[in-house]
Design a protein around this motif. Structure first.
Motif, PDB file in Angstrom:
ATOM      1  N   PRO A 159       0.828  -1.215   0.000  1.00  0.00           N
ATOM      2  CA  PRO A 159       0.000   0.000   0.000  1.00  0.00           C
ATOM      3  C   PRO A 159       0.859   1.261   0.000  1.00  0.00           C
ATOM      4  CG  PRO A 159      -0.179  -1.169   2.092  1.00  0.00           C
ATOM      5  CD  PRO A 159       0.657  -2.010   1.188  1.00  0.00           C
ATOM      6  N   ALA A 160       0.405   2.255  -0.719  1.00  0.00           N
ATOM      7  CA  ALA A 160       1.101   3.544  -0.790  1.00  0.00           C
ATOM      8  C   ALA A 160       0.343   4.568   0.062  1.00  0.00           C
ATOM      9  CB  ALA A 160       1.184   4.018  -2.233  1.00  0.00           C
ATOM     10  N   GLN A 161       1.008   5.676   0.370  1.00  0.00           N
ATOM     11  CA  GLN A 161       0.374   6.743   1.153  1.00  0.00           C
ATOM     12  C   GLN A 161      -0.742   7.423   0.374  1.00  0.00           C
ATOM     13  OE1 GLN A 161       0.828   7.759   4.309  1.00  0.00           O
ATOM     14  NE2 GLN A 161       2.191   6.009   4.585  1.00  0.00           N
ATOM     15  N   GLY A 162      -0.543   7.572  -0.923  1.00  0.00           N
ATOM     16  CA  GLY A 162      -1.545   8.241  -1.746  1.00  0.00           C
ATOM     17  C   GLY A 162      -1.205   8.085  -3.211  1.00  0.00           C
ATOM     18  N   PHE A 163      -2.103   8.556  -4.054  1.00  0.00           N
ATOM     19  CA  PHE A 163      -1.868   8.516  -5.495  1.00  0.00           C
ATOM     20  C   PHE A 163      -0.865   9.595  -5.872  1.00  0.00           C
ATOM     21  CE2 PHE A 163      -6.140   6.753  -5.050  1.00  0.00           C
ATOM     22  CZ  PHE A 163      -5.995   5.574  -5.758  1.00  0.00           C
ATOM     23  N   SER A 164       0.001   9.290  -6.832  1.00  0.00           N
ATOM     24  CA  SER A 164       0.954  10.295  -7.297  1.00  0.00           C
ATOM     25  C   SER A 164       0.225  11.313  -8.167  1.00  0.00           C
ATOM     26  CB  SER A 164       2.087   9.640  -8.085  1.00  0.00           C
ATOM     27  OG  SER A 164       1.606   9.137  -9.308  1.00  0.00           O
ATOM     28  N   LEU A 165       0.827  12.466  -8.318  1.00  0.00           N
ATOM     29  CA  LEU A 165       0.229  13.514  -9.151  1.00  0.00           C
ATOM     30  C   LEU A 165       0.125  13.056 -10.598  1.00  0.00           C
ATOM     31  CD1 LEU A 165       2.000  16.637  -7.622  1.00  0.00           C
ATOM     32  CD2 LEU A 165      -0.298  15.789  -7.164  1.00  0.00           C
ATOM     33  N   SER A 166       1.086  12.256 -11.055  1.00  0.00           N
ATOM     34  CA  SER A 166       1.051  11.737 -12.424  1.00  0.00           C
ATOM     35  C   SER A 166      -0.118  10.779 -12.623  1.00  0.00           C
ATOM     36  CB  SER A 166       2.356  11.014 -12.751  1.00  0.00           C
ATOM     37  OG  SER A 166       3.453  11.866 -12.581  1.00  0.00           O
ATOM     38  N   GLU A 167      -0.387   9.945 -11.606  1.00  0.00           N
ATOM     39  CA  GLU A 167      -1.520   9.022 -11.711  1.00  0.00           C
ATOM     40  C   GLU A 167      -2.836   9.783 -11.758  1.00  0.00           C
ATOM     41  OE1 GLU A 167       0.447   5.217  -9.349  1.00  0.00           O
ATOM     42  OE2 GLU A 167      -0.763   6.678  -8.242  1.00  0.00           O
TER      43      GLU A 167
END
Length: 117
Positions: A65-73
């Motif tokens: 799991p990641a902290q959040g979605f990247s700006l690119s995503e």
């Protein structure tokens, strides 16, 4: 509900000070009943689907799991930061790169939540 009384966030009337300097549209204090209604609403299940959680690949056939979605995503899925905030999507500005399944999940979530907010 009387027209002259101030209104709280839940639509009920609230306490008004006796001073004349208080404007009639200004909320002053919540009653115990107002807090009960607020927490009753807050405990209800989501009306729509919960926001998806992003993941990132860590090896062969493994994701974490990641902290959040990247700006690119977010950009690839066609979501701006304001819409992401309104939908409750987690955003991690420090993450770099795009993971395809995250973009697909975002697109599906946006498509399913097109009802008015």
């Amino acid at each position: 509900m009387l027209a002259g009384n101030p209104v709280n966030l839940l639509g009920g009337s609230c306490i008004q000070k006796i001073e004349k300097s208080v404007s009639p549209n200004r909320m002053t204090t919540w009653h115990k009943r107002d807090w009960q209604q607020f927490y009753e609403l807050a405990r209800r299940p989501w009306q729509r689907h919960r926001p998806p959680r992003p993941v990132y690949p860590t090896g062969l056939n493994r994701v974490l799991p990641a902290q959040g979605f990247s700006l690119s995503e977010l950009d690839d899925a066609g979501v701006d930061l304001d819409l992401a905030e309104r939908l409750g999507l987690p955003v991690d500005a420090g993450r770099i790169g795009v993971y395809g399944p995250n973009v697909t999940v975002l697109r599906d979530f946006i498509r399913s939540s097109r009802q008015p907010l």
